[in-house]
Write a protein that holds these residues in place. Structure first.
Motif, PDB file in Angstrom:
ATOM      1  N   PHE A   1      56.835  72.644  19.975  1.00 14.85           N
ATOM      2  CA  PHE A   1      55.735  72.090  19.627  1.00 14.85           C
ATOM      3  C   PHE A   1      54.619  72.490  20.412  1.00 14.85           C
ATOM      4  CE2 PHE A   1      58.713  68.277  19.508  1.00 14.85           C
ATOM      5  CZ  PHE A   1      59.438  68.528  18.295  1.00 14.85           C
ATOM      6  N   ALA A   2      54.602  73.125  21.703  1.00 12.67           N
ATOM      7  CA  ALA A   2      53.265  73.330  22.271  1.00 12.67           C
ATOM      8  C   ALA A   2      52.993  74.657  21.646  1.00 12.67           C
ATOM      9  CB  ALA A   2      53.686  73.864  23.741  1.00 12.67           C
TER      10      ALA A   2
ATOM     11  N   GLN B   1      48.576  77.219  19.160  1.00 12.06           N
ATOM     12  CA  GLN B   1      48.813  78.670  18.580  1.00 12.06           C
ATOM     13  C   GLN B   1      48.788  79.683  19.439  1.00 12.06           C
ATOM     14  OE1 GLN B   1      45.375  79.169  15.798  1.00 12.06           O
ATOM     15  NE2 GLN B   1      45.685  76.996  15.008  1.00 12.06           N
ATOM     16  N   LEU B   2      49.823  79.439  20.463  1.00  9.98           N
ATOM     17  CA  LEU B   2      50.117  80.143  21.607  1.00  9.98           C
ATOM     18  C   LEU B   2      50.835  81.740  21.035  1.00  9.98           C
ATOM     19  CD1 LEU B   2      51.721  77.576  23.916  1.00  9.98           C
ATOM     20  CD2 LEU B   2      49.229  78.292  23.977  1.00  9.98           C
TER      21      LEU B   2
ATOM     22  N   ILE C   1      57.361  72.310  34.214  1.00 11.64           N
ATOM     23  CA  ILE C   1      58.549  72.855  33.866  1.00 11.64           C
ATOM     24  C   ILE C   1      58.051  73.818  32.616  1.00 11.64           C
ATOM     25  CG2 ILE C   1      60.701  72.469  32.762  1.00 11.64           C
ATOM     26  CD1 ILE C   1      60.838  72.355  35.840  1.00 11.64           C
ATOM     27  N   TRP C   2      57.476  73.039  31.580  1.00 10.49           N
ATOM     28  CA  TRP C   2      57.230  73.853  30.460  1.00 10.49           C
ATOM     29  C   TRP C   2      56.069  74.680  30.641  1.00 10.49           C
ATOM     30  CZ3 TRP C   2      53.129  74.270  27.097  1.00 10.49           C
ATOM     31  CH2 TRP C   2      52.137  73.039  27.054  1.00 10.49           C
ATOM     32  N   THR C   3      54.922  74.356  31.403  1.00 10.95           N
ATOM     33  CA  THR C   3      54.018  75.318  31.551  1.00 10.95           C
ATOM     34  C   THR C   3      54.076  76.570  32.361  1.00 10.95           C
ATOM     35  OG1 THR C   3      52.855  73.886  33.142  1.00 10.95           O
ATOM     36  CG2 THR C   3      52.280  73.488  30.731  1.00 10.95           C
ATOM     37  N   ALA C   4      55.064  76.511  33.312  1.00  7.50           N
ATOM     38  CA  ALA C   4      55.115  77.666  34.187  1.00  7.50           C
ATOM     39  C   ALA C   4      56.650  78.080  34.347  1.00  7.50           C
ATOM     40  CB  ALA C   4      54.952  77.172  35.742  1.00  7.50           C
ATOM     41  N   HIS C   5      57.664  77.394  33.888  1.00  9.39           N
ATOM     42  CA  HIS C   5      58.890  78.080  33.950  1.00  9.39           C
ATOM     43  C   HIS C   5      59.532  78.381  32.770  1.00  9.39           C
ATOM     44  CE1 HIS C   5      62.410  78.750  36.348  1.00  9.39           C
ATOM     45  NE2 HIS C   5      63.213  78.206  35.431  1.00  9.39           N
TER      46      HIS C   5
ATOM     47  N   PHE D   1      49.500  66.197  25.372  1.00 15.22           N
ATOM     48  CA  PHE D   1      50.896  65.685  24.678  1.00 15.22           C
ATOM     49  C   PHE D   1      50.733  64.246  25.374  1.00 15.22           C
ATOM     50  CE2 PHE D   1      52.017  70.035  23.982  1.00 15.22           C
ATOM     51  CZ  PHE D   1      53.028  69.818  22.714  1.00 15.22           C
ATOM     52  N   TYR D   2      51.339  63.125  24.600  1.00 15.38           N
ATOM     53  CA  TYR D   2      51.622  61.878  25.356  1.00 15.38           C
ATOM     54  C   TYR D   2      53.115  61.897  25.100  1.00 15.38           C
ATOM     55  CZ  TYR D   2      52.988  57.258  25.016  1.00 15.38           C
ATOM     56  OH  TYR D   2      53.442  55.838  25.348  1.00 15.38           O
ATOM     57  N   GLY D   3      53.565  61.625  26.241  1.00 14.37           N
ATOM     58  CA  GLY D   3      55.142  61.307  26.258  1.00 14.37           C
ATOM     59  C   GLY D   3      55.541  60.928  27.788  1.00 14.37           C
TER      60      GLY D   3
END
Length: 601
Positions: free
Chosen positions: A268-269, A274-275, A293-297, A383-385
């Motif tokens: 999704f990110a 557009q990574l 977690i998702w942005t560094a690991h 992101f909202y969650g």
């Protein structure tokens, strides 16, 4: 699998095995009653229907370093790092103000620590606590625990002893990886305080927070042969991480994660920002929690790109690191990017490399987002969650600035979002209600908390969030209220009830009510109203010193203190929070902002 209450025979069907193992793990932690099991099983089955984008098969080294195996697109984080150590071993995995760590060094440090864990008796499914500041070391520890076949128990570096006792006791964690000191406590003193509260560690490894290597490594550690390594190897659907999240009452709850949910979040990110493999990440949010977690690991590993990390956030230093490393993707809560905007360096540092800022955890202030985009050229996305649900909606590079700054983005169709009213009726057609989801980024619920799971899950399996939202005709979501008693300070959900519980332990406090006070930088701060027991007065410094002395986490320290002769009461005798909020509104422009820094920042 060592679950603390029996073992589980592994079925031949791997997918079924993953679901059964998760349910057994949760049962071992008393996470679900009969009804809860049905909800969890329905959620597990339904979320696996998501079809992730195909990834190429990769070749990785076994942990014994004596052979190579081919794995499919279901590769774990551990296997992806091993592959990067082979294909781009000298490239940067992490950079800090102290230097850089290559993919090969990352892989080798994790192997060394994993072998030590296995040599010292850590078994498959054992819970291993990680208490480290942000930096490469915490990621080395996460990777090593995965390779040992154990489960990570992620504790925030700001956690006080009380929170650690709760988290480690709840998860039956008896192994800890930490730095030599935590909040002024040496390793021996920390173990003693935990033991005094009936949390006895059988193994405590001290590592360097920068490299992740042991301060006093074992002279010999036996390697794992391929059979042992294979038996310990995680599947993406296996229980991987337990981390804390703020509860509305008492101590934080503990969320159960697998890697599959974060792989979906990654997809999704990638679409939103557009990574690609040309990006350089910088994550300044805490590693043990969802955003970190998702942005560094996760995402940097799946892309094979470097990540810039900071042990502790400092706006000036962050701007220098962005310039030095030509960062393209920044992950920061709103409070952090506002602090960057307030820095004198914002106009002198070259930030032209930035193209995306991912933020979240709290409402994005439109005026500050527009200024950040103007000064850096980056687009502000969110992101909202929640830690439990994962992603519900997102803004993307294709959205207009008005949509990006004033909404939480379009609902993600794969998350099957519905809206419910207070009676639980489906009111999705009205465009307003409490959101529930049944999609691929859902966690596995709470560990050891059947009451919380009963509230988190509906009987039909939908997982609920604690907000009230609107969804317009184009699918854009806006948060308009909350159902839970939280204070959102700098993107961190702080339970008002948890702060009240801590403040109420002071011998002079008879009654306490905690509410949010608006703040231009942090969004909200913690304001405690107290009624004393008639003895001597109490000031903020004295209260916070007492709480720190008794192991209260920094997040639960009040930042404003108002002493009243008597707290206002509602008709039923409960403290009237609405009146306290009105009182805060009248006080917010009068209180000295200097009182807002009681050890939190």
């Amino acid at each position: 699998m060592a679950l603390g209450s029996g073992s589980l025979e592994v079925p031949a069907n791997k997918k079924l095995c993953g679901m059964v193992n998760r349910l057994a793990f949760l049962c071992a932690g008393r996470a679900a009653n009969h009804v809860g099991l049905g909800r969890l099983f329905l959620a597990c089955c339904t979320r696996r229907k998501y079809a992730a984008p195909a990834r190429e098969a990769i070749r990785v080294r076994g942990l014994s370093e004596c052979s190579e195996v081919v794995v499919s697109n279901k590769a774990t984080i551990s296997q992806c790092v091993s592959n990067l150590a082979v294909t781009q071993g000298d490239a940067r995995a992490f950079s800090t103000s102290e230097g850089s760590v290559s993919w090969r060094a990352y892989d080798e440090a994790a192997n060394e620590l994993a072998r030590a864990l296995v040599h010292l008796g850590v078994g498959v499914g054992d819970r291993v606590g990680v208490l480290l500041p942000d930096g490469p070391g915490v990621h080395v520890a996460f990777l090593a625990i995965e390779r040992a076949g154990a489960v990570i128990v992620g504790a925030g570096a700001r956690s006080g002893v009380k929170e650690l006792v709760h988290l480690f006791g709840l998860t039956q964690c008896t192994v800890l990886i930490s730095a030599a000191e935590h909040q002024g406590l040496g390793a021996v003193a920390l173990r003693a305080e935990l033991a005094e509260a009936d949390v006895s560690l059988t193994l405590h490894l001290i590592v360097d927070s920068e490299s992740g290597r042991q301060s006093e490594p074992l002279s010999e550690t036996a390697g794992m042969d391929e059979e042992d390594a294979a038996a310990r190897r995680h599947d993406p659907d296996d229980i991987w991480l337990l981390n804390s999240t703020s509860g509305t009452t008492g101590m934080p709850k503990c969320v159960v994660h697998d890697q599959s949910r974060w792989f979906v979040f990654h997809d999704f990110a990638v679409e939103a920002g557009q990574l690609d493999q040309n990006d350089v990440f910088m994550s300044v949010v805490p590693a043990p929690f969802g955003f970190g977690i998702w942005t560094a690991h996760v995402t940097p590993v799946l892309l094979g790109v470097p990540t810039v990390l900071m042990t502790g956030f400092d706006a000036d230093a962050a701007l220098d690191l962005i310039e030095q490393h030509r960062v393209t993707v920044l992950a920061a809560v709103s409070t952090q990017f506002i602090m960057m905007l307030n820095s004198a360096k914002i106009d002198s540092c070259d930030l032209s490399s930035l193209r995306v800022l991912f933020t979240g955890g709290e409402a994005v202030p439109r005026d500050r987002a527009s200024v950040f985009e103007e000064k850096t050229g980056a687009k502000v996305l969110q992101f909202y969650g929640s830690n439990e649900v994962g992603a519900v909606s997102r803004t993307t590079l294709d959205d207009s600035s008005d949509r990006r700054w004033t909404t939480a983005g379009r609902v993600i169709k794969e998350m099957k979002v519905r809206l419910f009213d207070e009676q639980g009726a489906d009111v999705t057609h009205t465009g307003r209600g409490q959101p529930g989801c049944l999609g691929p980024t859902l966690s596995q619920g709470y560990y050891g908390d059947p009451q919380a799971n009963a509230k988190l899950y509906r009987d039909d399996g939908w997982m609920m969030l604690g907000d009230i939202v609107t969804i317009d005709d184009e699918g854009y979501l806006t948060v308009v209220g909350r159902t839970d008693d939280f204070i959102i300070r700098g993107g961190k959900n702080i339970s008002a009830a948890a702060v009240e519980e801590q403040v109420g332990t002071h011998p002079r406090v008879a009654h306490v009510g905690v509410v949010a006070m608006p703040d231009p930088v942090f969004g909200e701060r913690v304001c405690a109203f107290v009624e004393l027991d008639g003895r001597s007065a109490l000031d903020l410094n004295t209260l916070c010193a007492y709480l720190r002395e008794h192991g209260t986490s920094k997040e639960y320290l009040p930042e404003h203190l108002v002493v009243l002769d008597a707290l206002p009461r509602a008709a039923g005798g409960k403290i009237a929070k609405a009146e306290l909020c009105s009182h805060v509104a009248a006080l917010s422009n009068k209180l000295d902002s200097a009182t807002c820094t009681q050890g939190k920042d």
